[in-house]
Motif scaffolding. Structure first.
Motif, PDB file in Angstrom:
ATOM      1  N   THR A  86      -6.258   1.206 -13.402  1.00 10.14           N
ATOM      2  CA  THR A  86      -5.416   2.241 -13.977  1.00 10.14           C
ATOM      3  C   THR A  86      -5.081   3.300 -12.935  1.00 10.14           C
ATOM      4  OG1 THR A  86      -6.408   1.908 -16.151  1.00 10.14           O
ATOM      5  CG2 THR A  86      -5.228   3.969 -15.798  1.00 10.14           C
ATOM      6  N   ALA A  87      -3.822   3.706 -12.913  1.00 15.39           N
ATOM      7  CA  ALA A  87      -3.371   4.750 -12.001  1.00 15.39           C
ATOM      8  C   ALA A  87      -2.401   5.652 -12.748  1.00 15.39           C
ATOM      9  CB  ALA A  87      -2.711   4.143 -10.768  1.00 15.39           C
ATOM     10  N   THR A  88      -1.952   6.723 -12.105  1.00 15.39           N
ATOM     11  CA  THR A  88      -0.933   7.596 -12.673  1.00 15.39           C
ATOM     12  C   THR A  88       0.037   7.994 -11.567  1.00 15.39           C
ATOM     13  OG1 THR A  88      -1.967   9.753 -12.229  1.00 15.39           O
ATOM     14  CG2 THR A  88      -2.682   8.575 -14.227  1.00 15.39           C
ATOM     15  N   PHE A  89       1.285   8.287 -11.966  1.00 19.14           N
ATOM     16  CA  PHE A  89       2.271   8.746 -11.001  1.00 19.14           C
ATOM     17  C   PHE A  89       1.854  10.082 -10.388  1.00 19.14           C
ATOM     18  CE2 PHE A  89       5.453   5.727 -12.681  1.00 19.14           C
ATOM     19  CZ  PHE A  89       6.068   5.363 -11.487  1.00 19.14           C
ATOM     20  N   ALA A 108       7.155   3.774 -18.078  1.00 24.16           N
ATOM     21  CA  ALA A 108       6.306   4.136 -16.942  1.00 24.16           C
ATOM     22  C   ALA A 108       5.858   2.913 -16.151  1.00 24.16           C
ATOM     23  CB  ALA A 108       5.090   4.930 -17.420  1.00 24.16           C
ATOM     24  N   ASP A 109       5.461   1.845 -16.847  1.00 21.05           N
ATOM     25  CA  ASP A 109       4.989   0.649 -16.148  1.00 21.05           C
ATOM     26  C   ASP A 109       6.107  -0.007 -15.337  1.00 21.05           C
ATOM     27  OD1 ASP A 109       2.245   0.576 -16.825  1.00 21.05           O
ATOM     28  OD2 ASP A 109       2.756  -0.106 -18.841  1.00 21.05           O
ATOM     29  N   ASN A 161      -0.268   0.500 -15.379  1.00 23.40           N
ATOM     30  CA  ASN A 161      -0.979  -0.668 -14.873  1.00 23.40           C
ATOM     31  C   ASN A 161      -0.568  -0.885 -13.427  1.00 23.40           C
ATOM     32  OD1 ASN A 161      -2.306  -3.021 -14.415  1.00 23.40           O
ATOM     33  ND2 ASN A 161      -1.111  -4.264 -15.864  1.00 23.40           N
ATOM     34  N   SER A 162      -1.448  -0.533 -12.507  1.00 24.24           N
ATOM     35  CA  SER A 162      -1.116  -0.592 -11.085  1.00 24.24           C
ATOM     36  C   SER A 162      -1.328  -1.969 -10.490  1.00 24.24           C
ATOM     37  CB  SER A 162      -1.971   0.420 -10.318  1.00 24.24           C
ATOM     38  OG  SER A 162      -3.326   0.016 -10.318  1.00 24.24           O
TER      39      SER A 162
END
Length: 388
Positions: free
Chosen positions: A218-221, A291-292, A213-214
């Motif tokens: 939605t984003a990813t590393f 991750a969040d 949750n950016s």
């Protein structure tokens, strides 16, 4: 900041150096065996890491960027140099502090006399430019011709951001790890702070394409790492020892009368009222492996420019009154970014940003140390306190 797919050749389109969340991209590359030349391994150097037949730095002009350090001048598969594309921020409150030129003879090594701590040095953002780093350390007499620690009981602090954008981030980490051991044996030390790109690389390796949750969708590393200069060559050579080392780095430290941190932001205040609290909180978040949570730390440590403009001195004072010290020394925001001295594309008759030394601002309370090596600027290695 619109997402851009990483290029596979040096002719990549420009992309801004600002770190920003990105949309989903590709999965992380698998971990490869031990790094190849000219990476400096912990405790030993793979020769000839720095030697060049002409006596000059081992630079390949193929990418239009300095600091390449690949065997036989080759470019690793997937290397995508970050081009310069920075907005101009005109500032008029700058004090330029001259530093030793990388082309000048090396300074005399500092002897280990055993009489208290040695002189204090800080290093700005390296971003994978191993050759530039070696030249700058050598110019200050901190390492010898073979890349070994030569500064006795001197104290050396790196301000974070070892990888991404440049060609040999893992080589930079290996060098800093080795110098840490050699400096300790000589009565000094070589230490490092955690930058936002360390958090980004850790996240890309651990979480890959796991959605986070950016705050803006939605984003990813993995996608953010690629967008912000992540290099496949670094990911291929990334090992557990590198991840463990990065995960244990502190976020804030006070040395003498200087508060050292990576980012020019007040976000550190959200993680504790003491330096120990901040560092413990960040380490605990990384250990929980959520991750969040890690993304939130990364996002906050990408903030910048808190110390400029009218409210800058007050923001600096808030950090100093909380954590101690009389001056903040930071990296993260390139000095050319602050000065508006943004270079043009490499080519005949063009020149890069003019950076002769650190940027002293915020009523003299803050010192910026990112000389803009990713924009063909200078990689700064400076002794503290500054004169003048």
């Amino acid at each position: 900041m619109p997402p851009q797919a990483p290029a596979t050749t040096p002719a990549a389109p420009p992309q801004a150096p600002q770190d920003a969340p990105a949309m989903p991209s590709h999965a992380p590359a698998p971990t490869a065996p031990m790094p190849a030349d000219p990476t400096l391994h912990l405790g030993r150097r793979t020769a000839p890491a720095y030697a060049a037949e002409t006596g000059s730095s081992i630079v390949s002009v193929a990418t239009g960027h300095p600091g390449n350090a690949f065997p036989e001048g080759g470019i690793p598969e997937g290397y995508t140099p970050t081009e310069r594309d920075l907005p101009v921020i005109n500032r008029g409150d700058t004090v330029q502090v001259p530093v030793t030129s990388e082309s000048s003879p090396a300074a005399e090594p500092v002897p280990a006399n055993g009489e208290g701590p040695g002189p204090l040095y800080v290093v700005g953002d390296v971003h994978g430019y191993l050759d530039e780093l070696v030249a700058a350390l050598r110019a200050q007499g901190l390492i010898d011709e073979n890349g070994g620690w030569a500064a006795g009981n001197a104290r050396l602090w790196f301000l974070g951001d070892f990888t991404d954008r440049g060609p040999d981030g893992i080589g930079v980490i290996d060098l800093v790890m080795r110098l840490s051991a050699e400096a300790a044996a000589a009565g000094g030390y070589c230490k490092a702070l955690m930058g936002n790109h360390e958090l980004l690389l850790i996240g890309a390796k651990r979480f890959g394409d796991t959605p986070v949750n950016s705050g803006a969708g939605t984003a990813t590393f993995q996608a953010a790492w690629l967008l912000n200069g992540g290099q496949k060559h670094d990911m291929d050579r990334l090992q557990d020892v590198h991840l463990q080392w990065m995960s244990r780095l502190d976020a804030v430290v006070r040395e003498d009368d200087h508060l050292l941190l990576h980012s020019d932001t007040t976000a550190y205040l959200e993680y504790g009222e003491t330096i120990e609290d901040v560092n413990d909180t960040v380490h605990e978040i990384l250990n929980r492996n959520d991750a969040d949570e890690v993304w939130d730390v990364f996002r906050k440590f990408t903030k910048r420019f808190a110390f400029r403009d009218e409210g800058g001195p007050q923001a600096v004072q808030e950090l100093l009154s909380t954590y101690g010290g009389h001056r903040i020394v930071h990296g993260h925001s390139p000095i050319p970014y602050l000065l508006g001295q943004v270079g043009t594309e490499e080519g005949e008759g063009s020149s890069g940003p003019i950076v002769d030394g650190p940027h002293v601002y915020a009523d003299g309370l803050a010192i910026a140390m990112d000389g803009g090596v990713t924009m063909a600027g200078k990689l700064l290695v400076v002794q503290l306190p500054l004169n003048g």
